[in-house]
Design a protein around this motif. Structure first.
Motif, PDB file in Angstrom:
ATOM      1  N   GLU A 142    -114.082 -69.760 -65.757  1.00  0.00           N
ATOM      2  CA  GLU A 142    -114.689 -71.061 -65.485  1.00  0.00           C
ATOM      3  C   GLU A 142    -114.274 -71.572 -64.111  1.00  0.00           C
ATOM      4  O   GLU A 142    -113.122 -71.423 -63.697  1.00  0.00           O
ATOM      5  CB  GLU A 142    -114.261 -72.068 -66.556  1.00  0.00           C
ATOM      6  CG  GLU A 142    -114.945 -73.416 -66.433  1.00  0.00           C
ATOM      7  CD  GLU A 142    -114.578 -74.354 -67.573  1.00  0.00           C
ATOM      8  OE1 GLU A 142    -114.924 -75.541 -67.495  1.00  0.00           O
ATOM      9  OE2 GLU A 142    -113.932 -73.883 -68.540  1.00  0.00           O
ATOM     10  N   ILE A 143    -115.230 -72.166 -63.397  1.00  0.00           N
ATOM     11  CA  ILE A 143    -114.929 -72.768 -62.098  1.00  0.00           C
ATOM     12  C   ILE A 143    -114.211 -74.099 -62.337  1.00  0.00           C
ATOM     13  O   ILE A 143    -114.702 -74.963 -63.068  1.00  0.00           O
ATOM     14  CB  ILE A 143    -116.215 -73.007 -61.292  1.00  0.00           C
ATOM     15  CG1 ILE A 143    -116.921 -71.676 -61.004  1.00  0.00           C
ATOM     16  CG2 ILE A 143    -115.905 -73.733 -59.982  1.00  0.00           C
ATOM     17  CD1 ILE A 143    -118.268 -71.829 -60.323  1.00  0.00           C
ATOM     18  N   THR A 144    -113.042 -74.253 -61.734  1.00  0.00           N
ATOM     19  CA  THR A 144    -112.242 -75.461 -61.903  1.00  0.00           C
ATOM     20  C   THR A 144    -112.315 -76.302 -60.637  1.00  0.00           C
ATOM     21  O   THR A 144    -112.202 -75.776 -59.518  1.00  0.00           O
ATOM     22  CB  THR A 144    -110.766 -75.118 -62.192  1.00  0.00           C
ATOM     23  OG1 THR A 144    -110.701 -74.283 -63.346  1.00  0.00           O
ATOM     24  CG2 THR A 144    -109.948 -76.377 -62.432  1.00  0.00           C
ATOM     25  N   GLY A 145    -112.512 -77.601 -60.805  1.00  0.00           N
ATOM     26  CA  GLY A 145    -112.649 -78.491 -59.661  1.00  0.00           C
ATOM     27  C   GLY A 145    -111.424 -78.534 -58.783  1.00  0.00           C
ATOM     28  O   GLY A 145    -110.280 -78.504 -59.285  1.00  0.00           O
ATOM     29  N   ASP A 146    -111.651 -78.600 -57.468  1.00  0.00           N
ATOM     30  CA  ASP A 146    -110.598 -78.732 -56.462  1.00  0.00           C
ATOM     31  C   ASP A 146    -109.642 -77.541 -56.418  1.00  0.00           C
ATOM     32  O   ASP A 146    -108.528 -77.646 -55.892  1.00  0.00           O
ATOM     33  CB  ASP A 146    -109.794 -80.033 -56.674  1.00  0.00           C
ATOM     34  CG  ASP A 146    -110.680 -81.265 -56.664  1.00  0.00           C
ATOM     35  OD1 ASP A 146    -111.552 -81.345 -55.773  1.00  0.00           O
ATOM     36  OD2 ASP A 146    -110.522 -82.131 -57.548  1.00  0.00           O
ATOM     37  N   ARG A 147    -110.084 -76.413 -56.949  1.00  0.00           N
ATOM     38  CA  ARG A 147    -109.290 -75.193 -56.876  1.00  0.00           C
ATOM     39  C   ARG A 147    -110.167 -74.052 -56.376  1.00  0.00           C
ATOM     40  O   ARG A 147    -111.358 -73.993 -56.718  1.00  0.00           O
ATOM     41  CB  ARG A 147    -108.714 -74.827 -58.260  1.00  0.00           C
ATOM     42  CG  ARG A 147    -107.669 -75.811 -58.764  1.00  0.00           C
ATOM     43  CD  ARG A 147    -107.093 -75.327 -60.071  1.00  0.00           C
ATOM     44  NE  ARG A 147    -106.089 -76.249 -60.608  1.00  0.00           N
ATOM     45  CZ  ARG A 147    -105.423 -76.061 -61.745  1.00  0.00           C
ATOM     46  NH1 ARG A 147    -105.682 -74.969 -62.474  1.00  0.00           N
ATOM     47  NH2 ARG A 147    -104.544 -76.947 -62.151  1.00  0.00           N
ATOM     48  N   PRO A 148    -109.602 -73.139 -55.603  1.00  0.00           N
ATOM     49  CA  PRO A 148    -110.396 -72.021 -55.098  1.00  0.00           C
ATOM     50  C   PRO A 148    -111.026 -71.210 -56.225  1.00  0.00           C
ATOM     51  O   PRO A 148    -110.370 -70.920 -57.237  1.00  0.00           O
ATOM     52  CB  PRO A 148    -109.377 -71.187 -54.315  1.00  0.00           C
ATOM     53  CG  PRO A 148    -108.302 -72.168 -53.931  1.00  0.00           C
ATOM     54  CD  PRO A 148    -108.216 -73.119 -55.097  1.00  0.00           C
ATOM     55  N   ALA A 149    -112.280 -70.874 -56.030  1.00  0.00           N
ATOM     56  CA  ALA A 149    -112.983 -70.036 -57.012  1.00  0.00           C
ATOM     57  C   ALA A 149    -112.975 -68.567 -56.593  1.00  0.00           C
ATOM     58  O   ALA A 149    -113.647 -67.740 -57.213  1.00  0.00           O
ATOM     59  CB  ALA A 149    -114.423 -70.526 -57.160  1.00  0.00           C
ATOM     60  N   ASN A 150    -112.209 -68.259 -55.568  1.00  0.00           N
ATOM     61  CA  ASN A 150    -112.171 -66.908 -55.024  1.00  0.00           C
ATOM     62  C   ASN A 150    -111.879 -65.864 -56.104  1.00  0.00           C
ATOM     63  O   ASN A 150    -110.920 -66.008 -56.876  1.00  0.00           O
ATOM     64  CB  ASN A 150    -111.105 -66.795 -53.926  1.00  0.00           C
ATOM     65  CG  ASN A 150    -111.399 -67.715 -52.758  1.00  0.00           C
ATOM     66  OD1 ASN A 150    -112.361 -68.476 -52.786  1.00  0.00           O
ATOM     67  ND2 ASN A 150    -110.589 -67.647 -51.716  1.00  0.00           N
ATOM     68  N   GLY A 151    -112.701 -64.820 -56.134  1.00  0.00           N
ATOM     69  CA  GLY A 151    -112.467 -63.716 -57.057  1.00  0.00           C
ATOM     70  C   GLY A 151    -113.202 -63.836 -58.375  1.00  0.00           C
ATOM     71  O   GLY A 151    -113.332 -62.839 -59.106  1.00  0.00           O
ATOM     72  N   ILE A 152    -113.695 -65.023 -58.713  1.00  0.00           N
ATOM     73  CA  ILE A 152    -114.493 -65.165 -59.945  1.00  0.00           C
ATOM     74  C   ILE A 152    -115.793 -64.392 -59.762  1.00  0.00           C
ATOM     75  O   ILE A 152    -116.427 -64.459 -58.710  1.00  0.00           O
ATOM     76  CB  ILE A 152    -114.798 -66.648 -60.240  1.00  0.00           C
ATOM     77  CG1 ILE A 152    -113.501 -67.407 -60.546  1.00  0.00           C
ATOM     78  CG2 ILE A 152    -115.775 -66.776 -61.419  1.00  0.00           C
ATOM     79  CD1 ILE A 152    -113.703 -68.890 -60.792  1.00  0.00           C
ATOM     80  N   THR A 153    -116.171 -63.625 -60.782  1.00  0.00           N
ATOM     81  CA  THR A 153    -117.415 -62.859 -60.687  1.00  0.00           C
ATOM     82  C   THR A 153    -118.505 -63.503 -61.539  1.00  0.00           C
ATOM     83  O   THR A 153    -118.233 -64.108 -62.587  1.00  0.00           O
ATOM     84  CB  THR A 153    -117.218 -61.404 -61.139  1.00  0.00           C
ATOM     85  OG1 THR A 153    -116.761 -61.376 -62.498  1.00  0.00           O
ATOM     86  CG2 THR A 153    -116.212 -60.697 -60.250  1.00  0.00           C
ATOM     87  N   VAL A 154    -119.730 -63.390 -61.044  1.00  0.00           N
ATOM     88  CA  VAL A 154    -120.907 -63.910 -61.747  1.00  0.00           C
ATOM     89  C   VAL A 154    -121.878 -62.760 -61.947  1.00  0.00           C
ATOM     90  O   VAL A 154    -122.200 -62.047 -60.992  1.00  0.00           O
ATOM     91  CB  VAL A 154    -121.597 -65.023 -60.927  1.00  0.00           C
ATOM     92  CG1 VAL A 154    -122.812 -65.555 -61.681  1.00  0.00           C
ATOM     93  CG2 VAL A 154    -120.628 -66.144 -60.608  1.00  0.00           C
ATOM     94  N   SER A 155    -122.309 -62.567 -63.184  1.00  0.00           N
ATOM     95  CA  SER A 155    -123.304 -61.531 -63.460  1.00  0.00           C
ATOM     96  C   SER A 155    -124.586 -62.175 -63.973  1.00  0.00           C
ATOM     97  O   SER A 155    -124.546 -63.195 -64.669  1.00  0.00           O
ATOM     98  CB  SER A 155    -122.780 -60.521 -64.490  1.00  0.00           C
ATOM     99  OG  SER A 155    -122.573 -61.138 -65.739  1.00  0.00           O
ATOM    100  N   VAL A 156    -125.724 -61.608 -63.600  1.00  0.00           N
ATOM    101  CA  VAL A 156    -127.011 -62.137 -64.040  1.00  0.00           C
ATOM    102  C   VAL A 156    -128.029 -61.005 -64.014  1.00  0.00           C
ATOM    103  O   VAL A 156    -128.006 -60.146 -63.132  1.00  0.00           O
ATOM    104  CB  VAL A 156    -127.464 -63.307 -63.126  1.00  0.00           C
ATOM    105  CG1 VAL A 156    -127.619 -62.861 -61.683  1.00  0.00           C
ATOM    106  CG2 VAL A 156    -128.732 -63.938 -63.644  1.00  0.00           C
ATOM    107  N   ASN A 157    -128.895 -61.005 -65.005  1.00  0.00           N
ATOM    108  CA  ASN A 157    -129.951 -59.997 -65.053  1.00  0.00           C
ATOM    109  C   ASN A 157    -131.128 -60.426 -64.167  1.00  0.00           C
ATOM    110  O   ASN A 157    -131.454 -61.612 -64.074  1.00  0.00           O
ATOM    111  CB  ASN A 157    -130.462 -59.800 -66.477  1.00  0.00           C
ATOM    112  CG  ASN A 157    -129.465 -59.071 -67.350  1.00  0.00           C
ATOM    113  OD1 ASN A 157    -128.461 -58.535 -66.863  1.00  0.00           O
ATOM    114  ND2 ASN A 157    -129.708 -59.036 -68.648  1.00  0.00           N
ATOM    115  N   VAL A 158    -131.737 -59.433 -63.537  1.00  0.00           N
ATOM    116  CA  VAL A 158    -132.931 -59.684 -62.735  1.00  0.00           C
ATOM    117  C   VAL A 158    -133.998 -58.671 -63.112  1.00  0.00           C
ATOM    118  O   VAL A 158    -133.694 -57.529 -63.480  1.00  0.00           O
ATOM    119  CB  VAL A 158    -132.644 -59.581 -61.217  1.00  0.00           C
ATOM    120  CG1 VAL A 158    -131.673 -60.658 -60.783  1.00  0.00           C
ATOM    121  CG2 VAL A 158    -132.127 -58.205 -60.845  1.00  0.00           C
TER     122      VAL A 158
END
Length: 236
Positions: A142-158
């Motif tokens: 989960e993306i947390t406010g006011d903290r770096p999101a570096n390294g979080i991965t997002v996957s989505v179908n296309v």
């Protein structure tokens, strides 16, 4: 009616601007320059417009009900011709097409006497298309406010489609829109090859977002068009 009001406002502004310069200069030279500027502004709306669409996506164009048009292929062959709006038309083949617009000028002194539309619209129909299925989007954390999101991965179908069923290299990323958001996403490993059908894309995040705000992730297709996804609820 809206175009008529806009035209009247534009004409008045041009008139006031011209009078102001002529009064300040007191010169016939300025009067000639104003006349030339007026002609330029009068006909600038006739410039060519360009559009880019996918071969399987509908193309439409809003026109006045009395404006006639012709849609032709790159060989000049007529595909379709009518009056009024160009209803959604699906190009079944990639290539270059041209929409020729024929607008009758109203010479009534009480109305606009210049065109409202370009004389032609060039349309580039590209051979590939990608549609994001945001019902499948997943975040590794989960993306947390006011903290770096570096390294979080997002996957989505296309869903990827190609005119000739060929593969294509996807290397687009996404940006974000929202107060205090600097989040961006890059394709994992820099690029990935898409095959016709359903593919899964993975992105790696950088940046961060402020707490208490919604943010929108703007995924890009091959044409540079945005396919947006809004994160809900607000970033905590």
């Amino acid at each position: 009616m809206r175009k008529y009001i806009s035209c009247i406002a534009s004409a008045r502004l041009q008139h006031v601007f011209a009078l102001l310069l002529m009064l300040l200069s007191g010169s016939s030279l300025f009067a000639q320059q104003i006349s030339g500027l007026s002609q330029f502004m009068k006909y600038s709306s006739q410039q060519e417009e360009k559009r880019v669409v996918d071969f399987s996506s509908p193309f439409s164009y809003a026109l006045g009900e009395n404006v006639s048009w012709e849609l032709k292929d790159e060989n000049g062959s007529l595909i379709l011709g009518k009056k009024g709006d160009v209803s959604p038309y699906v190009f079944s083949k990639p290539g270059n097409y041209t929409l020729y617009i024929h607008e009758e000028i109203n010479h009534d002194p009480g109305t606009c006497d210049h065109t409202h539309f370009p004389e032609k619209v060039t349309i580039e129909v590209r051979p590939v298309k990608v549609d994001f299925d945001f019902s499948t989007i997943r975040f590794s954390k989960e993306i947390t406010g006011d903290r770096p999101a570096n390294g979080i991965t997002v996957s989505v179908n296309v869903n990827y489609t190609s005119y000739d069923n060929s593969t294509a290299v996807y290397n687009q990323g996404f940006g974000s829109f929202g107060v205090g958001s600097t989040i961006t996403g890059k394709v994992k490993n820099g690029e990935t090859t898409l095959k016709p059908g359903v593919n899964t894309l993975e992105f790696v995040l950088e940046g961060q977002a402020e707490a208490g705000n919604n943010i929108q992730l703007n995924f890009m297709d091959f044409n540079g068009e945005v396919q947006p996804y809004t994160l809900t609820p607000k970033i905590q």
